[in-house]
Design a protein around this motif. Structure first.
Motif, short mmCIF file in Angstrom:
data_model
loop_
_atom_site.label_atom_id
_atom_site.label_comp_id
_atom_site.label_asym_id
_atom_site.label_seq_id
_atom_site.Cartn_x
_atom_site.Cartn_y
_atom_site.Cartn_z
N VAL A 168 0.88 -1.17 0.00
CA VAL A 168 0.00 0.00 0.00
C VAL A 168 0.91 1.22 0.00
O VAL A 168 1.69 1.42 0.93
CB VAL A 168 -0.92 0.04 1.24
CG1 VAL A 168 -1.78 1.29 1.20
CG2 VAL A 168 -1.78 -1.20 1.31
N LEU A 169 0.86 1.96 -1.09
CA LEU A 169 1.78 3.10 -1.21
C LEU A 169 1.13 4.37 -0.72
O LEU A 169 -0.09 4.47 -0.62
CB LEU A 169 2.15 3.27 -2.69
CG LEU A 169 2.91 2.11 -3.31
CD1 LEU A 169 2.97 2.26 -4.81
CD2 LEU A 169 4.30 2.03 -2.72
N GLN A 170 1.99 5.32 -0.42
CA GLN A 170 1.47 6.60 0.05
C GLN A 170 0.68 7.33 -1.04
O GLN A 170 -0.40 7.84 -0.82
CB GLN A 170 2.62 7.47 0.54
CG GLN A 170 2.09 8.69 1.21
CD GLN A 170 3.18 9.63 1.67
OE1 GLN A 170 2.95 10.78 1.77
NE2 GLN A 170 4.37 9.13 1.97
N ASP A 171 1.25 7.35 -2.26
CA ASP A 171 0.50 7.91 -3.39
C ASP A 171 -0.36 6.77 -3.90
O ASP A 171 0.13 5.86 -4.54
CB ASP A 171 1.43 8.32 -4.53
CG ASP A 171 2.47 9.30 -4.06
OD1 ASP A 171 2.13 10.13 -3.21
OD2 ASP A 171 3.61 9.21 -4.54
N THR A 172 -1.62 6.86 -3.60
CA THR A 172 -2.50 5.78 -3.99
C THR A 172 -2.79 5.85 -5.47
O THR A 172 -3.16 6.89 -5.99
CB THR A 172 -3.82 5.89 -3.23
OG1 THR A 172 -3.52 6.12 -1.88
CG2 THR A 172 -4.62 4.63 -3.37
N HIS A 173 -2.56 4.73 -6.15
CA HIS A 173 -2.90 4.70 -7.57
C HIS A 173 -4.09 3.80 -7.80
O HIS A 173 -4.07 2.63 -7.44
CB HIS A 173 -1.73 4.19 -8.39
CG HIS A 173 -0.60 5.15 -8.43
ND1 HIS A 173 -0.72 6.35 -9.10
CD2 HIS A 173 0.63 5.12 -7.90
CE1 HIS A 173 0.42 7.01 -8.96
NE2 HIS A 173 1.25 6.29 -8.25
N LEU A 174 -5.11 4.37 -8.36
CA LEU A 174 -6.29 3.58 -8.69
C LEU A 174 -6.47 3.61 -10.20
O LEU A 174 -5.84 4.39 -10.90
CB LEU A 174 -7.53 4.15 -8.00
CG LEU A 174 -7.46 4.14 -6.47
CD1 LEU A 174 -8.62 4.91 -5.89
CD2 LEU A 174 -7.46 2.71 -5.94
N VAL B 194 3.09 -11.11 3.70
CA VAL B 194 3.99 -10.00 4.01
C VAL B 194 3.41 -8.72 3.41
O VAL B 194 2.93 -8.71 2.30
CB VAL B 194 5.40 -10.24 3.44
CG1 VAL B 194 6.30 -9.06 3.70
CG2 VAL B 194 6.00 -11.51 4.02
N LEU B 195 3.49 -7.66 4.18
CA LEU B 195 2.93 -6.38 3.74
C LEU B 195 4.01 -5.30 3.71
O LEU B 195 4.88 -5.28 4.57
CB LEU B 195 1.90 -5.92 4.76
CG LEU B 195 0.43 -6.17 4.53
CD1 LEU B 195 -0.33 -5.52 5.67
CD2 LEU B 195 -0.02 -5.59 3.20
N ILE B 196 3.91 -4.45 2.71
CA ILE B 196 4.76 -3.27 2.71
C ILE B 196 3.82 -2.07 2.73
O ILE B 196 2.99 -1.90 1.84
CB ILE B 196 5.64 -3.23 1.46
CG1 ILE B 196 6.59 -4.43 1.46
CG2 ILE B 196 6.41 -1.92 1.38
CD1 ILE B 196 7.34 -4.61 0.18
N LEU B 197 3.94 -1.27 3.75
CA LEU B 197 3.03 -0.13 3.88
C LEU B 197 3.82 1.16 3.88
O LEU B 197 4.88 1.25 4.49
CB LEU B 197 2.27 -0.20 5.21
CG LEU B 197 1.26 -1.30 5.43
CD1 LEU B 197 0.55 -1.04 6.75
CD2 LEU B 197 0.24 -1.29 4.31
N ASP B 198 3.28 2.11 3.17
CA ASP B 198 3.87 3.45 3.22
C ASP B 198 2.78 4.33 3.78
O ASP B 198 1.84 4.67 3.07
CB ASP B 198 4.29 3.87 1.81
CG ASP B 198 5.10 5.14 1.83
OD1 ASP B 198 5.24 5.73 2.91
OD2 ASP B 198 5.57 5.54 0.76
#
Lengths: 638, 584
Positions: free
Chosen positions: A478-484, A556-560
């Motif tokens: 989940v990135l800080q700049d959300t791309h949809l 595993v999750l990568i969160l910004d």
């Protein structure tokens, strides 16, 4: 000819001819591309070009026989016999019919060739683009990549469908007309040729001068456009500082400069046409004069009819000459586009030598075995070449970094000696200022960027051995700049797991706390998102991104984490959603919130690419180092 | 629309009128030449009169020279008229945009305005040149050639007339049919490009979810749809050329047949027949040119419309007739203010605002995104006009002030900070052109920008790149504050403009305000309680209205939202790395 896009090209065609290094190699590639699927059609097109040119020349030649063989003999006869004339006209009509059919066939064939080639090319370019490493997108301007699709492919269309056939037509016509002219009168032909050479020299001179002026115009256009962009972006600042008059003054200056250079460039170009036209007329006059004299004296059997035909040919002769130079510069433009297209198409895709794959698994008698159905348990299938055996390792989410150094560019390292251990289910928080290397570490975990062998291990396996696709399947992000994407809300969530049922989508949305706002959208889950979710708030977009990660259900999750500036209500929803998502998963989080940091199993403090402190909250506070400073600095202010 | 655009021709009127005249002269000359040629054949060649041939040839050269002069004249004046027109359009638009209030700027969006000033103007420039040169030339050439043909022989000329009508109808129908397909094609094109754009900017998401193949499939589908639509459109167009050739050829054959009869019957000469064949080509080619011009014009019509929209847009905020030229002090009063962006909108964005701010006070404003904080402060410098109630600054309604005077006295540091190309000093001097370097340094010191500026190799002469990309977010914000301070305003508004500055520095900036600028009214919008808690009054905005006004202590007791926000920010959900960003 009514295709609106061509207008744009027309304007472009007036600019200076672009420089290309190996025009013939690119031309060969493009034509090879066309021929690969459509060689038969293209050959047929060329045949059609010959047929219609031939028909056209025959028609002009007919003027001569019409006057010399049919009309003049009939003059003064009492009862004129029109049957030979009728036969001749029918014969020419036959030629014309062939010409018309050929023209039609040419248009039809070209249409399939062009549209088909473009479709294939587009698909291949896009297909390759999807395979490119993230690095490519980080190091190339997105605008440049986009313009391959929006401009370059279009220029290429122009070249395949118009310029090349036109060029062939022009050359064939030139030859055919030249031969016909020689048959009619070699002497007059010499005059025509001389005039055409003169024309070519003059227009070459003029276009060189135009080229210089266009370069100047381009420069001032750049300056005006740059200023416009800057001022429009800062318009509100301009207003709040009452800077309007100064902005206008500066703009007027640059605008005037643009006018001067544009005026000059356009004038030169506009002059080329009338000069060529009048040189053509001059050639016409000289031929009429000399031809007239020839005809009176019956020089070499030259007749009035021949003069009529010759004069028409004379006009037709100059036309393809100017056409050829126009088409060549259009082809050069197409080639420049082609070069950029091939650059994107040839860009090296991500390398993936991984062979360890992710499979569904179950436990039988304590052994892990592979199975087809979804069991909720996953295993790494590891084939050992040396022994010829296959082992299965359960997917747990154990991630280790050993002495990791990394540089995006040679000579500019951004990570030094990074040492990390994440046990399954642990939460690792990265803390540090912008540029400290937080994002880089996460980039290495999912192999957006690759590092030397054996330094990063996942469940004990060297991640370079894991197939990238399978590695990424096991990681949520989940990135800080959300791309949809421009799809419905439902489809956006389902992006995480394409075969998810509607129920799974709703469940994921509920887990992410997104369900309630989605239900309030005009069409609920079927609401179309506009470009990148522009019709949603930042917080809502994040909720969707969380739901998207939740449905994928990775170990595993990568969160910004997002920084502030979202409203408190949604922020608390996002926070709850993220916390829910993190439960039971190994999580790497680029942390911005105190609560996240405090609750982490391990806090990694980064500075300038190095880990300077590592430990849980209490340990780091007790250490009274950087973390303590950061933490208390914040606390003091409050 | 056309009227608005035509007004912008201004000093290029003469060139705009001369150009078509030259083009007409050129066409007339061109049309005379075949006529002279027929005379060479009939009276010269067939009668063996050499002198006549020389004479006519001389005349032809003369006509060609006149035609050349006319052509060059048309080209030069056409270039001047069209590029000049474009210059005027750009300038007028730019000037008008400078008059826009925030309402209009919001309406058009930055990208929209940039396109109108750049691409759209270029389109109109090319179309205008086309109109001046070709749009007059082609019909004239058609008409004159037709007249010439009728003068030679009415019987054959009527064949042309039929041919022209036939061809015009044919091409017209094709074009209408094709345009329909093209419109749909371009819509699809835009969709496709949008999808590429998404893939480029969201490549990390695509890759993270291993959706490359899925995206490829999606793309191929869209690409296939374009293929089909493209074929449909071109299918229609593939009749274009054959119809043209058919008409020309049919004409030539009919003329040959009729011509032979007429010559034998001695009602037409051989030379005339040659001239007629020539005119035939001229007529049909100009028709084709005309159809092309039409297509181009319809396409630039959209650009012309977008330009005239900007030109016709009147600013909703203009100076009063007898403006007040001085702002007395920094008092601000809101009386029963209601506001909505669109006059015909249903709900007020801000309603029932009442507040009394004394000169020199520090005011904190707190509230969620979209609750109207920015809009509220924009009313003070009259970037928008209120719908009901009134806003008073220095005891006078803001509508009474000269706009520049008002805005010079109310400095606003916007949420979206912009620096401009130029040195740091240049940027600071936006606030005050005549500011000395000492003034600038003083302001930078208060804004806590001096230290990092001094650390740059070029100090205050460091070049800022377009968009200010070479300074960090927090640095940019502090420079913007310094720039605003140089205006020496009576009221300073900070709209969340220390969000990227660490809390410690933020607090230093506020201390600076208090000690160095005690008389200035300070309004601070923030997400951070810590930034506003020491204010004289804190305004809590919820759902477009002031839900509470009071000091920190009062609000902690009385306002639930404020209390919970404070609780949240101090007990763990605050921003952790604020401190890390700029401070250390």
């Amino acid at each position: 000819m009514a295709a609106p896009r061509q207008v744009k090209m027309g304007q472009r065609g007036r600019g200076p001819t672009p420089q290309i290094e190996h025009p013939f190699i690119i031309l060969k590639r493009i034509m090879g591309y066309v021929m690969k699927w459509y060689w038969l059609q293209y050959i047929f097109v060329i045949v059609c070009v010959f047929a219609s040119t031939f028909a056209n020349v025959q028609g002009t030649m007919f003027t001569k026989s019409l006057i010399d063989e049919y009309i003049i003999p009939m003059l003064g006869q009492q009862t004129a016999d029109y049957t030979p004339l009728l036969n001749a006209i029918l014969r020419v009509a036959g030629f014309y019919a062939i010409g018309i059919i050929a023209a039609f066939a040419q248009a039809r064939l070209l249409m399939y060739i062009t549209q088909g080639t473009l479709r294939n090319l587009r698909n291949e370019v896009f297909g390759n683009m999807e395979k490119l490493p993230v690095k490519y997108f980080d190091t190339h301007s997105h605008g440049d990549i986009m313009s391959v699709y929006t401009n370059d492919i279009d220029t290429l269309r122009q070249m395949i469908s118009q310029s090349i056939p036109q060029l062939v037509t022009s050359v064939v016509t030139l030859v055919a007309v030249f031969v016909s002219m020689i048959i009619l009168s070699p002497a007059l032909t010499a005059i025509s040729v001389a005039m055409v050479i003169l024309m070519t020299i003059i227009s070459a001179r003029l276009s060189m001068s135009a080229g210089k002026n266009f370069a100047k115009q381009q420069a001032s256009l750049g300056s005006v456009n740059g200023y416009i962009e800057e001022m429009m972006n800062g318009q509100k600042v301009v207003k709040s500082f009452c800077y309007e008059d100064k902005a206008i003054a500066e703009f007027t200056n640059r605008n005037e400069e643009l006018f001067q250079s544009a005026n000059k460039a356009n004038s030169v170009v506009n002059v080329v046409m009338p000069i060529n036209a009048q040189l053509g007329n001059l050639s016409y006059v000289i031929c009429a004069l000399v031809g007239g004299i020839f005809a009176i004296n019956g020089f070499g059997g030259f007749t009035v009819g021949a003069l009529g035909s010759f004069l028409t040919f004379n006009k037709q002769f100059a036309h393809p000459v100017s056409q050829i130079s126009m088409q060549i510069s259009a082809i050069m433009m197409g080639l420049a586009g082609g070069q950029r297209i091939f650059e994107l198409k040839d860009a090296k895709p991500e390398v993936d030598e991984g062979y360890v794959t992710l499979v569904n698994a179950k436990r039988e008698n304590g052994e892990i075995v592979e199975c087809k159905e979804r069991t909720g348990m996953w295993a790494w299938k590891h084939f050992h070449k040396a022994e010829g055996t296959t082992t299965y390792v359960e997917l747990k989410g154990n991630v280790e970094f050993h002495e990791v150094d990394f540089a995006y560019e040679e000579g500019h390292p951004v990570l030094f000696d990074v040492e990390l251990y994440a046990k399954p289910g642990q939460k690792i928080a990265f803390v540090g200022s912008t540029g400290a290397g937080k994002t880089t570490i996460t980039n290495l975990i999912n192999r957006f960027y690759d590092i030397a062998d054996g330094k990063v291990r996942y469940d004990g396996i060297n991640i370079n051995k894991i197939k990238k696709d399978d590695l990424r399947h096991s990681l949520g992000i989940v990135l800080q700049d959300t791309h949809l994407f421009s799809m419905t809300v439902k489809e956006n969530i389902r992006y995480g797991k394409l075969d998810a049922t509607d129920e799974e989508v709703y469940a994921a949305a509920k887990l992410a706390n997104a369900d309630s706002f989605i239900k309030h959208l005009p069409f609920g889950y079927d609401t179309m998102l506009e470009s990148d979710g522009a019709n949603l708030s930042q917080g809502q977009r994040q909720l969707l991104a969380i739901a998207r990660a939740a449905i994928a259900n990775p170990p595993v999750l990568i969160l910004d984490e997002a920084t502030s500036s979202i409203d408190t209500h949604t922020e608390s929803l996002v926070q709850k959603g993220m916390d829910e998502l993190m439960k039971g998963r190994t999580t790497f989080v680029i942390a911005h919130r105190l609560s996240t940091v405090k609750n982490s199993d391990c806090i990694v403090v980064l500075e300038k690419g190095r880990i300077i402190e590592k430990g849980n909250h209490d340990e780091l506070i007790a250490l009274k180092g950087k973390y303590y400073q950061l933490y208390t600095g914040n606390a003091i202010a409050q | 629309m056309l009227k608005t655009l035509a007004k912008e021709i201004k000093q290029y009127k003469v060139a705009s009128i001369i150009t078509p005249l030259f083009m007409i002269l050129e066409v007339i000359c061109e049309m005379i030449i075949p006529r002279l040629m027929s005379s060479i054949v009939d009276d010269g060649v067939q009668k063996g009169d050499m002198n006549h041939i020389y004479g006519m040839a001389g005349l032809m050269v003369l006509v060609a020279v006149v035609s050349l002069a006319a052509g060059i004249g048309g080209g030069v004046f056409g270039a001047k008229a069209s590029t000049g027109f474009a210059k005027n359009l750009r300038e007028s638009m730019f000037k008008n945009i400078q008059k826009f209030s925030f309402k209009e700027i919001d309406k058009y969006s930055t990208a929209g305005l940039v396109t109108r000033l750049t691409t759209d103007v270029t389109n109109v420039q090319n179309a205008y040149q086309m109109i001046l040169r070709m749009f007059v030339r082609s019909p004239m050439s058609l008409i004159i050639a037709m007249i010439m043909a009728f003068m030679i022989d009415g019987r054959i000329a009527s064949v042309y007339l039929v041919a022209v009508i036939f061809l015009a109808t044919g091409l017209g129908i094709l074009m209408v049919l094709a345009m329909k397909h093209f419109r749909r094609l371009f819509e699809k094109y835009d969709k496709l490009n949008e999808s590429v754009q998404e893939n480029v900017s969201s490549i990390r998401v695509v890759k993270a979810y291993v959706r490359e193949d899925y995206e490829k499939e999606k793309f191929n589908e869209a690409s296939g749809a374009i293929y089909k639509l493209g074929l449909a459109a071109e299918k229609v167009l593939s009749f274009n050329n054959p119809i043209m050739i058919f008409t020309i050829n049919a004409c030539i054959l009919i003329i040959s047949w009729l011509g032979a009869h007429f010559i034998v019957a001695e009602t037409l000469t051989t030379g005339d027949l040659l001239a007629l064949l020539n005119y035939c080509m001229n007529i049909l080619f100009s028709l084709m040119m005309l159809s092309m011009v039409f297509v181009m014009l319809t396409m630039s019509a959209a650009s012309a419309k977008r330009i005239s929209e900007v030109l016709e847009q009147e600013s909703s905020i203009v100076n009063p007739e007898k403006p007040v030229m001085e702002v007395g002090n920094g008092d601000i009063v809101f009386k029963n203010v209601n506001f909505k962006y669109h006059d015909d909108g249903e709900n007020y964005v801000l309603s029932d605002l009442n507040v009394n701010i004394k000169s020199g006070q520090t005011i904190g404003v707190i509230g969620g995104t979209g609750t109207g904080k920015t809009t509220f402060v924009s009313l003070i410098s009259r970037f928008y006009d209120v719908n009901e109630g009134e806003v008073l600054v220095g005891g006078k309604n803001v509508r009474e002030y000269d706009l520049d005077v008002l805005r010079d006295n109310v400095a606003m540091v916007l949420q979206k900070n912009e620096l401009f190309t130029g040195t740091i000093l240049d940027n600071l001097r936006w606030g005050d052109e005549k500011a000395t370097e000492e003034d600038c340094i003083k302001a930078a010191k208060i804004a806590q920008a001096h230290d990092f500026v001094s650390s740059f190799p070029d100090g205050y002469n460091t070049k800022i790149e377009q968009g200010g990309t070479n300074v960090s977010g927090g640095q940019k914000q502090r420079l913007c504050i310094a720039r605003a301070l140089l205006k020496k305003p009576k009221i300073l508004i900070l709209d969340d403009s220390t969000s990227a500055v660490d809390t410690a520095t933020d607090s230093k900036i506020r201390t600076g305000f208090r000690t160095e600028l005690p008389d200035m009214t300070k309004i601070i919008i923030s997400q951070r309680i810590s930034s506003v808690m020491d204010a004289d009054q804190i305004i809590v905005i919820e759902d477009g209205t002031f839900s509470a006004i009071g000091t920190h202590e009062e609000l902690l007791k009385s306002n639930e939202m404020y209390a919970s926000l404070y609780e949240a920010q101090t007990s763990g959900s605050g921003d952790f790395d604020e401190a890390a960003k700029g401070g250390v």
